[in-house]
Design an enzyme around this catalytic site. Structure first.
Site, short mmCIF file in Angstrom:
data_model
loop_
_atom_site.label_atom_id
_atom_site.label_comp_id
_atom_site.label_asym_id
_atom_site.label_seq_id
_atom_site.Cartn_x
_atom_site.Cartn_y
_atom_site.Cartn_z
N CYS A 73 0.91 -1.14 0.00
CA CYS A 73 0.15 0.17 0.13
C CYS A 73 0.85 1.18 0.09
O CYS A 73 1.98 1.32 -0.39
CB CYS A 73 -1.01 -0.15 1.16
SG CYS A 73 -0.12 0.19 2.62
N HIS A 74 0.45 2.39 0.54
CA HIS A 74 1.26 3.47 0.37
C HIS A 74 2.36 3.43 1.45
O HIS A 74 3.46 3.81 1.27
CB HIS A 74 0.29 4.83 0.82
CG HIS A 74 0.95 6.08 0.20
ND1 HIS A 74 0.58 7.34 0.76
CD2 HIS A 74 2.14 6.42 -0.28
CE1 HIS A 74 1.29 8.34 0.54
NE2 HIS A 74 2.41 7.70 -0.13
#
Length: 115
Positions: A73-74
């Site tokens: 993810c980020h």
């Protein structure tokens, strides 16, 4: 669930290939579509599967519980949540990319945009 820094993924994949040549790891990107459009990661030898975290309860059937899953993810928070969900579904070869795509851009490949 393992937590590996981005710079540790390539050696991990090499060791996996030596240990389990039939393994077909999946890079599970749980970010939103706009994030994937902004910054995309491809890992040699891993099939990219994009299932946003909120869609994972209905979309995890696209994954093979017998294959290793690398989650991204980020920053690494949503990917942990995704892997916890998959562990509850019987997946057991799970790796979180610690720090997410932001750490990957910072520590491995600065050509990947940061956002």
């Amino acid at each position: 669930m393992q937590h590996l820094r981005p710079e540790d993924i390539a050696p991990w994949l090499d060791a996996l290939r030596q240990r389990e040549p039939q393994a077909r790891p999946v890079l599970l990107d749980v970010r939103e579509p706009w994030e994937l459009a902004t910054a995309r990661l491809e890992i040699d030898g891993a099939a990219l599967v994009h299932i946003p975290l909120q869609s994972l309860p209905h979309g995890h059937d696209a994954l093979d519980p017998g294959q290793p899953v690398l989650a991204l993810c980020h920053h690494g928070v949503r990917s942990v949540a995704a892997l916890r969900f998959l562990a509850d579904q019987g997946f057991d070869h799970l790796v979180n990319i610690a720090g997410g795509i932001d750490a990957w851009s910072r520590d491995v490949d600065p050509s990947i945009p940061r956002y």
